[in-house]
Scaffold this active site. Structure first.
Site, mmCIF file in Angstrom:
data_model
loop_
_atom_site.group_PDB
_atom_site.id
_atom_site.type_symbol
_atom_site.label_atom_id
_atom_site.label_comp_id
_atom_site.label_asym_id
_atom_site.label_seq_id
_atom_site.Cartn_x
_atom_site.Cartn_y
_atom_site.Cartn_z
ATOM 1 N N HIS A 1 23.319 2.763 -12.942
ATOM 2 C CA HIS A 1 24.735 2.374 -12.902
ATOM 3 C C HIS A 1 25.421 3.031 -11.697
ATOM 4 C CE1 HIS A 1 25.743 0.167 -16.744
ATOM 5 N NE2 HIS A 1 24.440 0.134 -16.597
ATOM 6 N N GLU B 1 32.004 -3.343 -20.019
ATOM 7 C CA GLU B 1 32.843 -2.191 -20.351
ATOM 8 C C GLU B 1 34.318 -2.419 -19.990
ATOM 9 O OE1 GLU B 1 31.392 1.183 -18.121
ATOM 10 O OE2 GLU B 1 31.498 0.124 -16.222
HETATM 11 C C1 NOJ Z 1 29.905 4.000 -16.498
HETATM 12 C C2 NOJ Z 1 28.774 3.114 -16.909
HETATM 13 O O1 NOJ Z 1 28.865 1.860 -16.295
HETATM 14 C C3 NOJ Z 1 28.801 2.998 -18.410
HETATM 15 O O2 NOJ Z 1 27.817 2.087 -18.859
HETATM 16 C C4 NOJ Z 1 28.615 4.354 -19.018
HETATM 17 O O3 NOJ Z 1 28.759 4.269 -20.412
HETATM 18 C C5 NOJ Z 1 29.645 5.351 -18.487
HETATM 19 N N1 NOJ Z 1 29.711 5.308 -17.059
HETATM 20 C C6 NOJ Z 1 29.304 6.769 -18.920
HETATM 21 O O4 NOJ Z 1 28.126 7.175 -18.320
HETATM 22 CA CA CA Z 2 30.199 1.365 -14.194
#
Ligand code: NOJ
Ligand code: CA
Length: 685
Positions: free
Chosen positions: A456, A481
């Protein structure tokens, strides 16, 4: 002879001298797609390498081979191209040498620069790569801005010529159509430059007969390319490399070679998606025995932190407890899901985004890594580990060897990494050369421990998964998200991504939400699709490590969970059947080593009726279709959850009607009908 022509003869890339300077051009079917465009470099500490060359030799070759990906969207990939290598030397001065390599494929062109080993040049401090792209029409363009740290933007559709308008480039990270007056979220230091975009950049010709995508392949020890509008030429883009903190773009030694500059060319939008050009431009796999690399579907301790019912850190609502993880393992085992992601298992979350203090070896007291991994092993469910660095790269580099070794020792086969926060040391960008090199060190370290990666906040994919097939998937996208805590993603977003971000490779978008209006985040936040579109996205949004992202409580008792149980993450072939960028898409994929097909169809905010042609099915074979779809009452705003399942027999040459709600979808499983099926089902209605 300074050209290369594609095997079918339709596409050529060539180099000519214009005003003493080498320029390249690209043609397809007699049309000039890229007019003669300059090549070359400026350096921090040396005269430019732009002109005054003599050609000291050219060679050509044709390659036609077929390789077998460890996983992917197709069983075998043909790599068929003509290549022309042009060796240049400065006529005067230090006689520095530079080599151009051109390749023509039936689905696009590519070129790269190489500095061979030579007496008068042993290092490079590149101030600017002067590669221009003089496109010959004001195409329709789909793009995100040239953010050096983040690809998590909503794609914008504008004329190509509008990119140079900085205001256009910076003011749109909103799903609203009339978002011109939104506050820019861009770093102000870059505002004196014309507009620029992060590739892949997708283009449609004015007559809608040609689709192009501009990107790079095999990004290694170099900075990411952004594409900057030329203030004086509305359809010209110039390479602008992401800078190091001191402004230098790339610092390296000779011999060296740049990533490939790539133009995908197709006569239909689906052609861009079906192409394997980026992978073909990368080296074959360096993993000798890839038997430990396996695509997987997963659920995870994840969405609840985003909607706010649990926390990553140690509180009364801590998400990653031993007990809760075991429940996820039980669920996965019962529903044929391969893995469980566990975020928030290790100490340090209390200071995330302040002074990061993550320790990748120490669990929170209520999480027992060994116990949970063992529990998973007994049930045949893998754990997916998590390393959130918060951007503190020096700390991660110190710890990552031991951190991967720990996961390896307890049998964790895959790790999700993250860089959610400013990269340390300050001034280093996520997409610059130092991070390109860091991400590659992580890839190599993970390979040492037989661990697959899901990265990520990554650098954009450039096809390196061919070389490093344990580099399974990455984010680099405004994913699910955002629906939990921001204004969210617009209905058109996931019908744009297949034609834009997905061209760069697999994406960990994390589809599969069933509770689209979770009470915890209502009324401000919600997921703007129907449930059926979530299912369809598990086929459309390709990832070999594919998440079903919702809480397991939201799956319990839902008939639609059958689709999640059955959808695989690895495929033998695929076809794009319907495609209007930003409007609608249908992709059919055949499950790896199987005769079963999975078909996903989705639409933007418009309801529409599409037809899914079944020409790809085997003749003489009857199939049962299991159709998960919107009902007449489904609507992403008013009734997102409503769906129905219809089943029946179909054969090749037939069709399935897809009556899609606003931001709706249809997900279909087609499997060869048994004698029992023939009795049980009539023709699909
Ligand atoms: C951002 C990431 O895209 C997400 O998937 C993750 O839960 C959070 N950071 C925390 O690591
Ligand atoms: Ca992210």
């Amino acid at each position: 002879m300074m050209t290369a022509a594609s095997p079918d003869g339709s596409i050529t890339i060539g180099v000519d001298r214009v005003d003493e300077r080498p320029h390249y051009h690209v043609r397809a079917d007699g049309d000039t797609l890229v007019a003669p465009s300059p090549l070359g470099f400026d350096f921090e500490d040396a005269p430019p390498l732009r002109d005054g060359f003599e050609v000291i030799g050219t060679t050509g070759r044709t390659v036609d081979d077929t390789w077998t990906p460890v996983w992917g969207t197709q069983d075998t990939v043909r790599n068929h191209f003509a290549e022309r290598t042009i060796r240049l030397r400065e006529a005067d001065g230090p006689e520095r040498r530079l080599t151009l390599v051109l390749r023509a494929y039936d689905d696009g062109v590519a070129f790269r620069y190489r500095w061979p080993e030579q007496p008068n040049l042993d290092s490079l401090r590149i101030a600017s790569e002067e590669t221009h792209f003089r496109l010959t029409a004001d195409h329709t363009a789909w793009w995100i801005p040239d953010d050096y740290d983040n690809y998590e933007w909503v794609y914008r559709e504008t004329p190509l010529s509008a990119i140079r308008d900085r205001a256009t480039a910076i003011s749109f990270n909103s799903y609203l159509e009339d978002d011109e007056d939104r506050t820019p979220v861009r770093p102000t230091s870059k505002e004196d430059r014309p507009g620029a975009v992060n590739p892949p950049l997708t283009l449609r010709s004015p007559d809608e007969n040609r689709y192009l995508a501009l990107h790079e392949a095999a990004l290694t020890d170099y900075s990411s390319m952004t594409l900057q509008a030329d203030p004086d030429a509305p359809t010209t883009l110039r390479t602008h490399l992401v800078p190091r903190p001191n402004g230098v773009k790339v610092k390296t030694s000779v011999p060296h070679r740049t990533p490939w500059r790539v133009l995908q060319i197709a006569d239909r939008p689906g052609g861009l998606i079906e192409s394997h050009l980026l992978q073909n431009l990368n080296e074959p796999s360096k993993i000798g025995d890839p038997s430990w690399i396996e695509p997987m579907t997963y659920v995870g301790i994840w969405w609840s932190m985003h909607i706010g019912t649990h926390t990553w850190g140690q509180t009364d609502a801590h998400g990653a407890t031993t007990e809760r993880t075991k429940r996820y393992v039980d669920f996965a085992a019962e529903h044929d899901i391969d893995g469980v992601l566990v975020e928030g298992w290790n100490v340090g979350w209390e200071s995330w985004l302040q002074d990061d203090n993550f320790d990748f070896a120490e669990s929170y007291p209520d999480f027992d890594l060994e116990e949970v991994a063992e529990y998973g092993r007994e049930k045949g469910v893998a754990l997916i580990g998590h390393h959130e660095t918060g951007g503190d790269v020096p700390s991660y580099e110190r710890q990552m060897g031991e951190a991967f070794a720990l996961y390896d020792s307890v049998g964790v086969p895959a790790v999700k990494t993250g860089y959610a926060g400013p990269i340390r040391p300050e001034g280093v960008h996520h997409h610059g050369q130092q991070m390109v090199n860091h991400y590659r060190r992580v890839v190599k370290e993970a390979a040492e421990h037989n661990i697959m990666l899901d990265v990520h906040e990554p650098v954009m994919g450039t096809g390196i998964e061919r070389t490093w097939p344990h580099m399974m998937t990455r984010e680099g996208v405004r994913g699910m998200e955002y629906n939990a805590w921001s204004e969210g993603n617009p209905p058109r977003h996931t019908v744009t991504l297949p034609f834009t971000r997905m061209l760069a490779g697999p994406l960990d978008y994390t589809p599969g939400i069933f509770n689209l209006t979770p009470e915890e985040t209502m009324p401000d936040h919600r997921v703007r699709t129907t449930l059926s579109k979530q299912l369809a996205n598990m086929v459309v949004l390709y990832s070999p490590v594919q998440m079903a992202a919702d809480l397991i409580e939201h799956y319990e008792g839902e008939d639609a969970v059958e689709f999640i149980e059955r959808v695989p993450a690895d495929w033998s072939e695929g076809h794009v059947l319907n495609a209007r960028i930003g409007e609608s898409i249908t992709i059919a994929r055949r499950k790896k080593d199987s005769e079963a097909w999975y078909v996903g169809t989705t639409t933007n905010a418009e309801a529409r009726i599409l037809t899914v042609p079944l020409d790809f099915l085997d003749a003489g074979q009857s199939y049962v279709a299991h159709v998960f779809e919107d009902t007449p009452a489904s609507d992403y705003e008013d009734n997102p959850h409503a769906y129905r399942i219809r089943r029946g027999l179909v054969t090749t040459g037939g069709t399935i009607g897809a009556d899609l709600a606003r931001s709706g979808g249809q997900a279909v499983i087609l499997e060869p009908a048994t004698a029992g099926d023939q009795e049980e089902y009539g023709a699909l209605e």
